[in-house]
Design an enzyme around this catalytic site. Structure first.
Site, PDB file in Angstrom:
ATOM      1  N   LYS A  54     -28.508  42.567  47.656  1.00  0.00           N
ATOM      2  CA  LYS A  54     -27.278  43.373  47.613  1.00  0.00           C
ATOM      3  C   LYS A  54     -27.343  44.502  48.643  1.00  0.00           C
ATOM      4  O   LYS A  54     -26.365  44.788  49.339  1.00  0.00           O
ATOM      5  CB  LYS A  54     -27.066  43.933  46.200  1.00  0.00           C
ATOM      6  CG  LYS A  54     -26.630  42.860  45.202  1.00  0.00           C
ATOM      7  CD  LYS A  54     -26.708  43.325  43.753  1.00  0.00           C
ATOM      8  CE  LYS A  54     -26.396  42.166  42.800  1.00  0.00           C
ATOM      9  NZ  LYS A  54     -26.565  42.519  41.385  1.00  0.00           N
ATOM     10  N   GLN A  98     -28.721  47.625  37.871  1.00  0.00           N
ATOM     11  CA  GLN A  98     -29.174  46.233  37.818  1.00  0.00           C
ATOM     12  C   GLN A  98     -29.623  45.880  36.403  1.00  0.00           C
ATOM     13  O   GLN A  98     -30.480  46.554  35.830  1.00  0.00           O
ATOM     14  CB  GLN A  98     -30.311  46.009  38.836  1.00  0.00           C
ATOM     15  CG  GLN A  98     -30.771  44.566  38.936  1.00  0.00           C
ATOM     16  CD  GLN A  98     -29.664  43.615  39.422  1.00  0.00           C
ATOM     17  OE1 GLN A  98     -28.940  43.911  40.365  1.00  0.00           O
ATOM     18  NE2 GLN A  98     -29.524  42.477  38.758  1.00  0.00           N
ATOM     19  N   ASP A 121     -19.096  47.010  39.222  1.00  0.00           N
ATOM     20  CA  ASP A 121     -19.480  45.756  38.562  1.00  0.00           C
ATOM     21  C   ASP A 121     -18.410  45.337  37.552  1.00  0.00           C
ATOM     22  O   ASP A 121     -18.443  44.215  37.045  1.00  0.00           O
ATOM     23  CB  ASP A 121     -20.827  45.920  37.826  1.00  0.00           C
ATOM     24  CG  ASP A 121     -21.980  45.324  38.620  1.00  0.00           C
ATOM     25  OD1 ASP A 121     -21.732  44.388  39.412  1.00  0.00           O
ATOM     26  OD2 ASP A 121     -23.121  45.797  38.454  1.00  0.00           O
TER      27      ASP A 121
END
Ligand code: NAD
Length: 299
Positions: A54, A98, A121
């Site tokens: 990412k 994460q 997200d």
């Protein structure tokens, strides 16, 4: 019959080129550099490799990424403090925590701390609620990437029967919602299957579009697929294999060999859904920065 492969890498490369162009435009016109705050807790090898991928994608798109790593022993308060630090940082437009977080940490409480304006997200209750009632929101990256893939491949979803295996907050539930909502890439009739579903194959054999997000290799085999179906394999599994330099290879949740003989379109693993997930994170971060500048970037 052999399935055509849906090339996620190629589509991701096209979208990332467009995102890079828009990032450069935002920098030139508003002097704003989109920034992603990344929090990684512990050393889970899969998480480390996702975060690395990412951050690399951010750098290539011209997006700043600031990473904070905490040890696996970090407390709930320490983790929440980093999220609050990112919330307050004007250089940061998007926040990535994460997942999974180490055992004992209340993930939902951490997610709820993320400012909805920086929730790239799309996991906070505010964004999920807005998505469910059709208000503008950050869409969760993997489900959004799947819809983009279907659209790009010209797959008609309206009126079709879509079956989703998996009911997680990250993939199963939101992709089922996006496929059924009244919008482009939606309007399908959706069945959600999960671990308590009896006779899984009786549902999957009736699917025009089958999305598999179970987290186990070989959950779906060719005999469970309707001839000509579109199959989206979301799973990422590490299978020990001494012939690979790392000692393992990646595979999805479907048995590629048998399913590719029955489906009309199939996503490979790797190179299918994964590259799109990262791309939609870049997309949302650009969108968050554009909104902060009073604009909307929609790529
Ligand atoms: P999860 O473990 O949270 O959820 C799995 C779901 O599948 C559960 O709801 C469970 O009920 C269901 N399930 C499991 N086995 C089943 C079976 N035999 N029959 C019916 N239902 C079954 O996983 P997740 O976070 O949703 O991720 C799913 C998979 O997708 C994992 O392999 C994950 O690594 C992968 N993933 C990939 C990407 C990507 O970008 N490619 C992104 C997110 C997740």
């Amino acid at each position: 019959m052999g399935a055509e492969l849906l090339d996620g890498k190629k589509l991701a490369a096209e979208m990332r080129a467009e995102i890079r162009r828009k990032v450069a435009e935002l920098k030139a016109s508003k002097q704003i550099e989109p920034g992603l705050g990344v929090l990684l807790v512990g050393e889970n090898p899969a998480s480390v490799s996702y975060v690395t991928a990412k951050e690399k994608a951010c750098a290539e798109a011209g997006i700043l990424s600031k990473e904070i790593r905490l040890p696996a022993t970090a407390t709930q308060d320490e983790i929440v403090a980093v999220v609050r630090q990112f919330n307050a940082d004007p250089q940061i437009h998007g926040i990535l925590v994460q997942l999974p977080l180490p055992k004992g940490i209340d993930e939902n409480a951490v997610i709820e701390t993320i400012s909805p304006e920086k929730d790239v997200d799309g996991f906070t209750p505010v964004n999920i609620g807005r998505m469910m009632i059709g208000l503008p929101s950050f869409l969760p990256c993997t489900p959004h990437g799947i819809i983009r893939m279907l659209l790009k491949a010209g797959v008609e979803t309206a009126g079709k029967h879509a079956v989703v295996i998996g009911r997680s907050n990250i993939v199963g539930k939101p992709v089922a919602h996006l496929l059924s909502r009244k919008a482009l890439g939606g309007n399908a009739t959706v069945t959600i299957c999960h671990t308590r579903t009896c006779d899984l194959a009786s549902y999957t054999r009736n699917a025009d579009i089958l999305v598999v997000a179970a987290g186990h290799a070989n959950t779906v085999t060719g005999d469970m697929v309707k001839p000509g179906a579109v199959v989206i394999d979301v799973g990422v599994n590490r299978v020990p294999d001494a012939t690979f330099p790392r000692g393992y290879r990646l595979c999805g949740d479907v048995d590629f060999e048998s399913v590719s003989r029955v489906a009309s379109l199939l996503t490979p693993v790797p190179g299918g859904v994964g590259p799109l997930t990262i791309t939609m994170l870049l997309f949302n971060t650009l969108e968050a920065a554009s909104r902060a500048a009073g604009d909307s970037a929609a790529v």
